[in-house]
Design an enzyme around this catalytic site. Structure first.
Site, PDB file in Angstrom:
ATOM      1  N   LYS A  72      92.196  97.103   8.714  1.00 51.16           N
ATOM      2  CA  LYS A  72      92.521  97.515   7.344  1.00 51.16           C
ATOM      3  C   LYS A  72      93.416  96.507   6.629  1.00 51.16           C
ATOM      4  O   LYS A  72      94.179  96.860   5.733  1.00 51.16           O
ATOM      5  CB  LYS A  72      93.174  98.902   7.320  1.00 51.16           C
ATOM      6  CG  LYS A  72      92.364  99.985   7.994  1.00 51.16           C
ATOM      7  CD  LYS A  72      90.891  99.992   7.590  1.00 51.16           C
ATOM      8  CE  LYS A  72      90.682 100.273   6.120  1.00 51.16           C
ATOM      9  NZ  LYS A  72      89.249 100.142   5.711  1.00 51.16           N
ATOM     10  N   GLY A  73      93.269  95.257   7.022  1.00 51.41           N
ATOM     11  CA  GLY A  73      94.044  94.214   6.354  1.00 51.41           C
ATOM     12  C   GLY A  73      93.226  93.433   5.344  1.00 51.41           C
ATOM     13  O   GLY A  73      93.774  92.660   4.567  1.00 51.41           O
ATOM     14  N   GLY A  74      91.899  93.628   5.375  1.00 58.60           N
ATOM     15  CA  GLY A  74      91.012  92.896   4.474  1.00 58.60           C
ATOM     16  C   GLY A  74      90.111  91.917   5.203  1.00 58.60           C
ATOM     17  O   GLY A  74      89.671  90.916   4.623  1.00 58.60           O
ATOM     18  N   TYR A 263      88.142  92.415  -6.957  1.00 58.13           N
ATOM     19  CA  TYR A 263      87.296  91.237  -7.169  1.00 58.13           C
ATOM     20  C   TYR A 263      85.987  91.340  -6.391  1.00 58.13           C
ATOM     21  O   TYR A 263      85.947  91.830  -5.260  1.00 58.13           O
ATOM     22  CB  TYR A 263      88.041  89.977  -6.744  1.00 58.13           C
ATOM     23  CG  TYR A 263      88.970  89.436  -7.801  1.00 58.13           C
ATOM     24  CD1 TYR A 263      88.523  88.504  -8.729  1.00 58.13           C
ATOM     25  CD2 TYR A 263      90.296  89.881  -7.881  1.00 58.13           C
ATOM     26  CE1 TYR A 263      89.367  88.009  -9.708  1.00 58.13           C
ATOM     27  CE2 TYR A 263      91.141  89.399  -8.856  1.00 58.13           C
ATOM     28  CZ  TYR A 263      90.680  88.464  -9.772  1.00 58.13           C
ATOM     29  OH  TYR A 263      91.514  87.978 -10.753  1.00 58.13           O
ATOM     30  N   ARG A 280      89.142 102.295  -1.215  1.00 63.05           N
ATOM     31  CA  ARG A 280      89.326 103.718  -1.486  1.00 63.05           C
ATOM     32  C   ARG A 280      90.784 104.036  -1.822  1.00 63.05           C
ATOM     33  O   ARG A 280      91.705 103.409  -1.302  1.00 63.05           O
ATOM     34  CB  ARG A 280      88.917 104.542  -0.260  1.00 63.05           C
ATOM     35  CG  ARG A 280      87.411 104.621  -0.046  1.00 63.05           C
ATOM     36  CD  ARG A 280      87.127 105.210   1.305  1.00 63.05           C
ATOM     37  NE  ARG A 280      85.708 105.504   1.482  1.00 63.05           N
ATOM     38  CZ  ARG A 280      85.126 105.655   2.659  1.00 63.05           C
ATOM     39  NH1 ARG A 280      85.842 105.528   3.773  1.00 63.05           N
ATOM     40  NH2 ARG A 280      83.847 105.924   2.743  1.00 63.05           N
ATOM     41  N   HIS A 282      94.294 105.713  -1.693  1.00 63.61           N
ATOM     42  CA  HIS A 282      95.108 106.270  -0.617  1.00 63.61           C
ATOM     43  C   HIS A 282      95.525 107.698  -0.950  1.00 63.61           C
ATOM     44  O   HIS A 282      95.580 108.080  -2.116  1.00 63.61           O
ATOM     45  CB  HIS A 282      96.358 105.414  -0.399  1.00 63.61           C
ATOM     46  CG  HIS A 282      96.058 104.068   0.165  1.00 63.61           C
ATOM     47  ND1 HIS A 282      97.007 103.058   0.217  1.00 63.61           N
ATOM     48  CD2 HIS A 282      94.936 103.545   0.714  1.00 63.61           C
ATOM     49  CE1 HIS A 282      96.473 101.985   0.764  1.00 63.61           C
ATOM     50  NE2 HIS A 282      95.225 102.256   1.065  1.00 63.61           N
TER      51      HIS A 282
END
Length: 315
Positions: A72-74, A263, A280, A282
């Site tokens: 979940k850091g990208g 982006y 999404r 939070h």
């Protein structure tokens, strides 16, 4: 004759030289001895596998770069953006080779078979966010390739915890299964539940120490995930330089999608955005609880900054 007898005695008492085993054996303690021996054959010998070669000259090969995390850091955004570069060949799915025992037992040939076909001038990349927080992974990657270039993308730890919960929450909702509120995970006996796995995954300095036992800091490039969301191009430029790629990605490859709120990518006139599951909203968290979470991460963040020699704009 005496000399002969003396030589014979020395030959008998001379200790047998036992060949050293790769350190990787210590990571296979969950398997039987016979499986461990087979695993060593598969993973420690670089010449016992083949690269699958296509008629056009491309082949499947071991990755030269791995996106090791964080969850979940990208990581998906980073991989998609990096794939804009023509010299990058990226594995589509998360391979989980180094952290899942049933995959790791299959050996390097299996790992190669999961890779995309690439040309000699291209860098093969795979991403599995769980690698960063798995204690056994750094040594296993090191045993495969000591020169591996690693990419680590991090976000504000508190935000990462919320994203972690959000992903699991929506996964349950899609299956029509109930799931507790985030407060039920974050609070235990009136205090912050520091045993919550999502919190542990955000203690970056603990996991980073494990990687630095095997790889020097200049082999690990940390991408600022918060900046990647707000302004991706400068962060991708840094990744290009780290991987020693020619500067091919430019600002025109990114455009802000007002509907989605983040982006998207533009490549050769074709526009595409990340999956709808990304970005999404939070869950709403009580302000005091959020402040307590941020306060908890203050000292671990400080230790991480000292460890890597740079700071991030985290709460």
């Amino acid at each position: 004759m005496a000399a002969f007898l003396l030589g014979a005695v020395l030959l008998i008492v001379q200790p047998q030289i036992v060949p050293s085993r790769p350190a990787i054996i210590s990571n296979a303690e969950t398997t039987s001895p016979s499986v461990q021996r087979e695993l060593l054959k598969k993973t420690s010998q670089k010449n016992d596998f083949k690269e699958n070669i296509h008629s056009n000259g491309s082949c499947q090969q071991l990755p030269q770069t791995i996106i090791i995390g964080v969850r979940k850091g990208g990581t998906r955004a980073l991989l998609e953006m990096l794939s804009l570069h023509p010299d990058i060949a990226a594995a589509e799915s998360e391979v989980h080779f180094f952290d899942w025992e049933d995959h790791y037992r299959n050996g390097l040939q299996w790992y190669i078979n999961q890779m995309p076909f690439s040309y000699p001038h291209q860098i093969t990349v795979e991403k599995t966010p769980a690698y960063f927080t798995s204690p056994k992974v750094p040594e296993r990657v090191y045993n495969m390739n000591q020169s591996m270039r690693l990419l680590l993308i991090l976000r504000d730890p508190s935000e990462r915890v919320l994203s972690d919960y959000t992903q699991v929450f929506y996964n349950h909702m899609q299956k029509h299964k109930p799931y507790p509120s985030i407060e039920q995970f974050l609070i235990k006996n009136g205090e912050l539940n520091v045993d919550y796995k999502a919190i542990n995954r955000s203690l970056y300095y603990i996991h980073m120490q494990n990687w630095l036992k095997y790889f020097p800091l200049d082999h690990i490039h940390i991408v600022d995930g918060d900046k990647l969301i707000k302004d991706p191009f400068p962060e991708i430029e840094k990744v290009e330089r780290f991987l020693k790629l020619s500067p091919q990605i430019n600002a025109s490859n990114f455009y802000f999608n007002k509907t989605k709120g983040f982006y998207c990518l533009r490549d050769s006139g074709r526009e595409r955005c990340l999956h709808e599951s990304k970005g999404r909203a939070h869950p709403q968290v009580d302000t005091r609880l959020l402040e307590k979470l941020q306060e908890y991460f203050h000292e671990p963040n400080k230790k991480f900054f000292e460890l890597v020699g740079r700071t991030f704009d985290w709460h």
